[in-house]
Write a protein that holds these residues in place. Structure first.
Motif, PDB file in Angstrom:
ATOM      1  N   ARG A 120       5.936 -23.890 -17.002  1.00 22.96           N
ATOM      2  CA  ARG A 120       5.565 -24.846 -15.957  1.00 22.96           C
ATOM      3  C   ARG A 120       6.814 -25.312 -15.212  1.00 22.96           C
ATOM      4  O   ARG A 120       6.836 -25.370 -13.979  1.00 22.96           O
ATOM      5  CB  ARG A 120       4.824 -26.025 -16.586  1.00 22.96           C
ATOM      6  N   GLN A 121       7.862 -25.597 -15.965  1.00 24.41           N
ATOM      7  CA  GLN A 121       9.131 -26.055 -15.372  1.00 24.41           C
ATOM      8  C   GLN A 121       9.713 -25.009 -14.420  1.00 24.41           C
ATOM      9  O   GLN A 121      10.295 -25.342 -13.393  1.00 24.41           O
ATOM     10  CB  GLN A 121      10.103 -26.332 -16.514  1.00 24.41           C
ATOM     11  N   LEU A 122       9.553 -23.731 -14.769  1.00 31.01           N
ATOM     12  CA  LEU A 122      10.125 -22.648 -13.960  1.00 31.01           C
ATOM     13  C   LEU A 122       9.173 -22.175 -12.864  1.00 31.01           C
ATOM     14  O   LEU A 122       9.479 -21.227 -12.139  1.00 31.01           O
ATOM     15  CB  LEU A 122      10.502 -21.469 -14.863  1.00 31.01           C
ATOM     16  N   GLY A 123       8.013 -22.801 -12.750  1.00 31.57           N
ATOM     17  CA  GLY A 123       7.091 -22.492 -11.664  1.00 31.57           C
ATOM     18  C   GLY A 123       6.151 -21.326 -11.922  1.00 31.57           C
ATOM     19  O   GLY A 123       5.629 -20.736 -10.967  1.00 31.57           O
ATOM     20  N   TYR A 124       5.905 -20.998 -13.184  1.00 32.11           N
ATOM     21  CA  TYR A 124       4.977 -19.911 -13.512  1.00 32.11           C
ATOM     22  C   TYR A 124       3.575 -20.466 -13.763  1.00 32.11           C
ATOM     23  O   TYR A 124       3.425 -21.560 -14.298  1.00 32.11           O
ATOM     24  CB  TYR A 124       5.434 -19.172 -14.779  1.00 32.11           C
TER      25      TYR A 124
ATOM     26  N   GLU B  30      16.577 -14.336 -14.996  1.00 26.34           N
ATOM     27  CA  GLU B  30      15.358 -15.038 -15.395  1.00 26.34           C
ATOM     28  C   GLU B  30      15.332 -15.260 -16.905  1.00 26.34           C
ATOM     29  O   GLU B  30      14.869 -16.293 -17.375  1.00 26.34           O
ATOM     30  CB  GLU B  30      14.125 -14.250 -14.943  1.00 26.34           C
ATOM     31  N   ARG B  31      15.846 -14.281 -17.648  1.00 28.06           N
ATOM     32  CA  ARG B  31      15.946 -14.451 -19.105  1.00 28.06           C
ATOM     33  C   ARG B  31      16.803 -15.666 -19.430  1.00 28.06           C
ATOM     34  O   ARG B  31      16.465 -16.480 -20.273  1.00 28.06           O
ATOM     35  CB  ARG B  31      16.534 -13.191 -19.728  1.00 28.06           C
ATOM     36  N   GLN B  32      17.921 -15.803 -18.708  1.00 29.41           N
ATOM     37  CA  GLN B  32      18.817 -16.925 -18.964  1.00 29.41           C
ATOM     38  C   GLN B  32      18.163 -18.251 -18.597  1.00 29.41           C
ATOM     39  O   GLN B  32      18.316 -19.244 -19.309  1.00 29.41           O
ATOM     40  CB  GLN B  32      20.122 -16.726 -18.186  1.00 29.41           C
ATOM     41  N   ARG B  33      17.409 -18.253 -17.473  1.00 38.44           N
ATOM     42  CA  ARG B  33      16.708 -19.491 -17.075  1.00 38.44           C
ATOM     43  C   ARG B  33      15.687 -19.891 -18.127  1.00 38.44           C
ATOM     44  O   ARG B  33      15.530 -21.065 -18.459  1.00 38.44           O
ATOM     45  CB  ARG B  33      15.992 -19.276 -15.731  1.00 38.44           C
ATOM     46  N   LEU B  34      14.971 -18.890 -18.638  1.00 36.95           N
ATOM     47  CA  LEU B  34      13.948 -19.164 -19.651  1.00 36.95           C
ATOM     48  C   LEU B  34      14.581 -19.701 -20.940  1.00 36.95           C
ATOM     49  O   LEU B  34      14.105 -20.687 -21.515  1.00 36.95           O
ATOM     50  CB  LEU B  34      13.153 -17.890 -19.941  1.00 36.95           C
ATOM     51  N   ILE B  35      15.672 -19.070 -21.369  1.00 34.14           N
ATOM     52  CA  ILE B  35      16.347 -19.510 -22.595  1.00 34.14           C
ATOM     53  C   ILE B  35      16.853 -20.949 -22.435  1.00 34.14           C
ATOM     54  O   ILE B  35      16.712 -21.780 -23.337  1.00 34.14           O
ATOM     55  CB  ILE B  35      17.493 -18.539 -22.958  1.00 34.14           C
ATOM     56  N   SER B  36      17.409 -21.250 -21.261  1.00 30.02           N
ATOM     57  CA  SER B  36      17.906 -22.615 -21.020  1.00 30.02           C
ATOM     58  C   SER B  36      16.770 -23.631 -21.014  1.00 30.02           C
ATOM     59  O   SER B  36      16.894 -24.724 -21.584  1.00 30.02           O
ATOM     60  CB  SER B  36      18.643 -22.687 -19.684  1.00 30.02           C
ATOM     61  N   ALA B  37      15.655 -23.262 -20.370  1.00 28.17           N
ATOM     62  CA  ALA B  37      14.507 -24.180 -20.322  1.00 28.17           C
ATOM     63  C   ALA B  37      13.969 -24.429 -21.726  1.00 28.17           C
ATOM     64  O   ALA B  37      13.642 -25.562 -22.094  1.00 28.17           O
ATOM     65  CB  ALA B  37      13.420 -23.607 -19.421  1.00 28.17           C
ATOM     66  N   LEU B  38      13.897 -23.373 -22.523  1.00 28.37           N
ATOM     67  CA  LEU B  38      13.393 -23.538 -23.897  1.00 28.37           C
ATOM     68  C   LEU B  38      14.328 -24.407 -24.729  1.00 28.37           C
ATOM     69  O   LEU B  38      13.868 -25.206 -25.555  1.00 28.37           O
ATOM     70  CB  LEU B  38      13.206 -22.168 -24.552  1.00 28.37           C
ATOM     71  N   GLN B  39      15.619 -24.255 -24.497  1.00 23.17           N
ATOM     72  CA  GLN B  39      16.593 -25.061 -25.248  1.00 23.17           C
ATOM     73  C   GLN B  39      16.379 -26.551 -24.965  1.00 23.17           C
ATOM     74  O   GLN B  39      16.451 -27.375 -25.862  1.00 23.17           O
ATOM     75  CB  GLN B  39      17.999 -24.646 -24.851  1.00 23.17           C
ATOM     76  N   GLN B  40      16.083 -26.872 -23.700  1.00 23.03           N
ATOM     77  CA  GLN B  40      15.802 -28.268 -23.351  1.00 23.03           C
ATOM     78  C   GLN B  40      14.594 -28.799 -24.110  1.00 23.03           C
ATOM     79  O   GLN B  40      14.476 -29.984 -24.374  1.00 23.03           O
ATOM     80  CB  GLN B  40      15.520 -28.393 -21.856  1.00 23.03           C
TER      81      GLN B  40
END
Lengths: 146, 69
Positions: A120-124, B30-40
């Motif tokens: 959701r945060q990334l806009g998916y 995008e992998r890096q963005r996802l990993i960072s978001a999950l870490q948060q």
């Protein structure tokens, strides 16, 4: 380029030192609460805040899940130094297999909720489904579409 | 082709992420963005394996053929 990557996962609250005496204010705490509640519901158990060892001594935890398969409970705590989420139970208090299943269910639920929030945060836009193996092991499938 | 990420989480909490339709090095970002978001959100991921797809379905077939010539 497209790729497939696989990972080992752990639950660790970032910046936990800022929340020493009020861990429930940490942004990830709500995810943990939801994951514990969902696991208890799935296992037809209850959420409490204490576990009992084989000789009846109680230990307080942030959360605990008790159920028919492991009535003395699996506890969940957040390490105040590292932020690591830890599971606790007395292996002499019942079936370790049952206790591990509770801990695994909580962890899987936590990661599922976290991925949903990250999408959701990334806009998916996300869809979710479940697959079960012949031995009953559950795999969660989440698909995010940009 | 649209971009998507398919994530599976097994009962040992092993996570597999399938990045589809990202042009160029887009899936790395995008992998890096996802990993960072999950870490948060309290999830730390340690990569154990990664593989590029044999047939890159983010590139139309006719372009792949041109590139091969």
């Amino acid at each position: 380029m497209s790729e497939i990557s696989s990972y080992l996962s752990t639950i660790r609250f970032v910046g936990v030192q800022q929340y020493q005496s009020r861990i429930e204010a940490h942004p990830a705490f709500d995810i943990l609460r939801q994951a514990v509640a969902a696991a208890a519901e799935d296992l037809k158990g209850n959420v409490t805040n204490r576990i009992t060892d084989a000789i009846g001594r109680e230990t307080r935890c942030t959360f605990a899940v008790t159920c028919l398969d492991f009535p003395r409970g699996v506890g969940v705590t957040v390490d105040s130094d590292t932020g690591a989420v830890k599971f606790h139970y007395d292996p002499a208090a019942g079936s370790s297999v049952a206790a591990d299943a509770i801990a695994r269910r909580i962890q899987q639920g936590y990661i599922t909720i976290a991925v949903a929030r990250a999408f959701r945060q990334l806009g998916y836009r996300m869809t979710a489904s479940e697959e079960r193996s012949s031995s009953g092991e559950r795999t969660v499938v989440l698909v995010g579409v940009a | 082709m649209g971009k998507s990420i398919r994530i599976t989480i097994d009962d040992q909490s092993k996570v597999v992420a399938d990045f589809v339709g990202f042009p160029g090095e887009g899936c790395v970002d995008e992998r890096q963005r996802l990993i960072s978001a999950l870490q948060q959100h309290g999830v730390s991921l340690s990569m154990v394996a990664r593989s590029a797809k044999a047939a890159d379905d983010s590139i139309p077939e006719e372009i792949r053929r041109e590139q091969a010539l």
